[in-house]
Structure formats: C-alpha cells, structure tokens
Design a protein around this motif. Structure first.
Motif, PDB file in Angstrom:
ATOM      1  N   THR A  35      34.219   1.790  43.347  1.00 37.62           N
ATOM      2  CA  THR A  35      33.630   1.325  44.614  1.00 37.62           C
ATOM      3  C   THR A  35      34.592   0.426  45.384  1.00 37.62           C
ATOM      4  N   GLY A  36      35.711   0.075  44.780  1.00 38.22           N
ATOM      5  CA  GLY A  36      36.666  -0.799  45.438  1.00 38.22           C
ATOM      6  C   GLY A  36      36.635  -2.227  44.935  1.00 38.22           C
ATOM      7  N   VAL A  37      35.751  -2.533  44.008  1.00 33.41           N
ATOM      8  CA  VAL A  37      35.714  -3.863  43.406  1.00 33.41           C
ATOM      9  C   VAL A  37      37.033  -4.074  42.665  1.00 33.41           C
ATOM     10  N   LYS A  38      37.610  -5.244  42.819  1.00 27.54           N
ATOM     11  CA  LYS A  38      38.908  -5.534  42.194  1.00 27.54           C
ATOM     12  C   LYS A  38      38.794  -5.992  40.749  1.00 27.54           C
ATOM     13  N   ARG A  39      37.619  -6.529  40.395  1.00 23.68           N
ATOM     14  CA  ARG A  39      37.453  -7.054  39.032  1.00 23.68           C
ATOM     15  C   ARG A  39      35.981  -7.045  38.673  1.00 23.68           C
ATOM     16  N   VAL A  40      35.676  -6.718  37.433  1.00 23.60           N
ATOM     17  CA  VAL A  40      34.297  -6.739  36.959  1.00 23.60           C
ATOM     18  C   VAL A  40      34.255  -7.371  35.571  1.00 23.60           C
ATOM     19  N   VAL A  41      33.281  -8.228  35.367  1.00 16.76           N
ATOM     20  CA  VAL A  41      33.015  -8.799  34.051  1.00 16.76           C
ATOM     21  C   VAL A  41      31.662  -8.242  33.620  1.00 16.76           C
ATOM     22  N   ILE A  42      31.610  -7.651  32.436  1.00 21.34           N
ATOM     23  CA  ILE A  42      30.379  -7.032  31.948  1.00 21.34           C
ATOM     24  C   ILE A  42      29.846  -7.840  30.773  1.00 21.34           C
ATOM     25  N   ASN A  43      28.586  -8.223  30.898  1.00 21.15           N
ATOM     26  CA  ASN A  43      27.898  -8.936  29.826  1.00 21.15           C
ATOM     27  C   ASN A  43      26.884  -7.957  29.234  1.00 21.15           C
ATOM     28  N   LEU A  44      27.007  -7.675  27.938  1.00 23.99           N
ATOM     29  CA  LEU A  44      26.135  -6.719  27.273  1.00 23.99           C
ATOM     30  C   LEU A  44      25.550  -7.358  26.025  1.00 23.99           C
ATOM     31  N   LYS A  45      24.226  -7.333  25.936  1.00 22.07           N
ATOM     32  CA  LYS A  45      23.535  -7.792  24.721  1.00 22.07           C
ATOM     33  C   LYS A  45      22.756  -6.612  24.179  1.00 22.07           C
ATOM     34  N   ILE A  46      22.920  -6.320  22.911  1.00 23.77           N
ATOM     35  CA  ILE A  46      22.209  -5.211  22.271  1.00 23.77           C
ATOM     36  C   ILE A  46      21.375  -5.756  21.120  1.00 23.77           C
ATOM     37  N   ASP A  47      20.109  -5.383  21.101  1.00 20.46           N
ATOM     38  CA  ASP A  47      19.214  -5.713  19.988  1.00 20.46           C
ATOM     39  C   ASP A  47      18.862  -4.400  19.305  1.00 20.46           C
ATOM     40  N   ASP A  48      19.277  -4.254  18.066  1.00 20.18           N
ATOM     41  CA  ASP A  48      19.057  -3.015  17.319  1.00 20.18           C
ATOM     42  C   ASP A  48      18.454  -3.366  15.970  1.00 20.18           C
ATOM     43  N   ARG A  49      17.232  -2.927  15.738  1.00 15.55           N
ATOM     44  CA  ARG A  49      16.542  -3.228  14.471  1.00 15.55           C
ATOM     45  C   ARG A  49      16.265  -1.936  13.713  1.00 15.55           C
ATOM     46  N   VAL A  50      16.269  -2.037  12.410  1.00 17.21           N
ATOM     47  CA  VAL A  50      15.938  -0.879  11.588  1.00 17.21           C
ATOM     48  C   VAL A  50      14.614  -1.074  10.860  1.00 17.21           C
ATOM     49  N   ASP A  51      14.047  -2.289  10.924  1.00 16.08           N
ATOM     50  CA  ASP A  51      12.805  -2.543  10.190  1.00 16.08           C
ATOM     51  C   ASP A  51      11.549  -2.254  11.003  1.00 16.08           C
ATOM     52  N   LYS A  52      11.673  -2.127  12.338  1.00 11.81           N
ATOM     53  CA  LYS A  52      10.536  -1.767  13.169  1.00 11.81           C
ATOM     54  C   LYS A  52      11.048  -1.265  14.514  1.00 11.81           C
ATOM     55  N   PRO A  53      10.237  -0.489  15.210  1.00 10.52           N
ATOM     56  CA  PRO A  53      10.682   0.067  16.499  1.00 10.52           C
ATOM     57  C   PRO A  53      10.831  -1.026  17.566  1.00 10.52           C
ATOM     58  N   LEU A  54      11.836  -0.830  18.407  1.00 12.89           N
ATOM     59  CA  LEU A  54      12.052  -1.712  19.561  1.00 12.89           C
ATOM     60  C   LEU A  54      11.773  -0.939  20.833  1.00 12.89           C
ATOM     61  N   THR A  55      11.156  -1.587  21.791  1.00 12.08           N
ATOM     62  CA  THR A  55      10.931  -0.991  23.104  1.00 12.08           C
ATOM     63  C   THR A  55      11.164  -2.057  24.162  1.00 12.08           C
ATOM     64  N   ILE A  56      11.411  -1.618  25.360  1.00  9.37           N
ATOM     65  CA  ILE A  56      11.543  -2.555  26.477  1.00  9.37           C
ATOM     66  C   ILE A  56      10.254  -3.342  26.638  1.00  9.37           C
ATOM     67  N   GLU A  57       9.142  -2.642  26.587  1.00 13.63           N
ATOM     68  CA  GLU A  57       7.856  -3.301  26.769  1.00 13.63           C
ATOM     69  C   GLU A  57       7.626  -4.374  25.703  1.00 13.63           C
ATOM     70  N   GLY A  58       7.980  -4.064  24.474  1.00 12.83           N
ATOM     71  CA  GLY A  58       7.812  -5.024  23.394  1.00 12.83           C
ATOM     72  C   GLY A  58       8.688  -6.253  23.561  1.00 12.83           C
ATOM     73  N   LYS A  59       9.917  -6.043  24.019  1.00  8.05           N
ATOM     74  CA  LYS A  59      10.841  -7.159  24.221  1.00  8.05           C
ATOM     75  C   LYS A  59      10.430  -8.031  25.403  1.00  8.05           C
ATOM     76  N   MET A  60       9.890  -7.394  26.433  1.00  6.26           N
ATOM     77  CA  MET A  60       9.531  -8.138  27.647  1.00  6.26           C
ATOM     78  C   MET A  60       8.094  -8.628  27.637  1.00  6.26           C
ATOM     79  N   GLY A  61       7.360  -8.252  26.612  1.00  3.62           N
ATOM     80  CA  GLY A  61       5.980  -8.696  26.512  1.00  3.62           C
ATOM     81  C   GLY A  61       5.082  -8.089  27.583  1.00  3.62           C
ATOM     82  N   VAL A  62       5.398  -6.857  27.974  1.00  6.59           N
ATOM     83  CA  VAL A  62       4.617  -6.189  29.022  1.00  6.59           C
ATOM     84  C   VAL A  62       3.496  -5.397  28.393  1.00  6.59           C
TER      85      VAL A  62
END
Length: 93
Positions: free
Chosen positions: A66-93
């Motif tokens: 797009t023409g941006v000269k610099r980008v900083v990316i912040n990424l957080k990943i939550d990955d569990r194997v003991d129970k399912p994860l969903t957006i709704e569950g994480k956000m309390g929706v």
C-alpha cells in the motif's frame, strides 16, 4: 483451534489517519475464510496456528504494497489442547 489477536502499527505514512491503508487488510482477513472480529485496537481471528501465521504473512505483504514504509506487527496467539477455544469464549460474548 487457536485464537489470536493481530495488531498492525503503520509507520511512514503521509498522515496520522491510517484507515485507507487498513482497508486492504480487512479484505485479506475476510478472504481468508477464518472467523474474525474487528476490535477497536486490533482484530481477533480463530483458526489453526498455521492458518493464523499464513494470514499474518499475507497481511504483512499486503500492507507493504500500500506504500507504507514501515509496519510493526503485534501478534498474540492463545492455543489450548485441553479445551476448545473460540472468539466468543475469549471475549465473553
């Protein structure tokens, strides 16, 4: 399934307003087919870790085209194997 929060900080733009640069990113996220939720300060996505990392790569390539000269990316990943994860569950929706 993992849940991740993705935040792109754009530097080297002509204006402090960055909405026009982020529009192509939202299109990339929509096209990924992953479940997502745009928040005030980032975007939450749900998928496998491989799918999420591939999405981040596509977002990185897209934002630099797009023409941006610099980008900083912040990424957080939550990955569990003991129970399912969903957006709704994480956000309390």
């Amino acid at each position: 399934m993992a849940v991740a929060e993705l935040c792109l900080f754009l530097l080297g733009t002509e204006s402090p307003s960055v909405g026009k640069y982020l529009e192509p990113i939202i299109k990339v996220i929509k096209a990924s087919g992953l479940k997502y939720h745009v928040c005030l300060m980032g975007t939450v996505v749900e998928g496998s870790v491989d799918e999420i990392l591939e999405l981040v790569k596509r977002c990185h390539e897209t934002i630099l085209n797009t023409g941006v000269k610099r980008v900083v990316i912040n990424l957080k990943i939550d990955d569990r194997v003991d129970k399912p994860l969903t957006i709704e569950g994480k956000m309390g929706v």
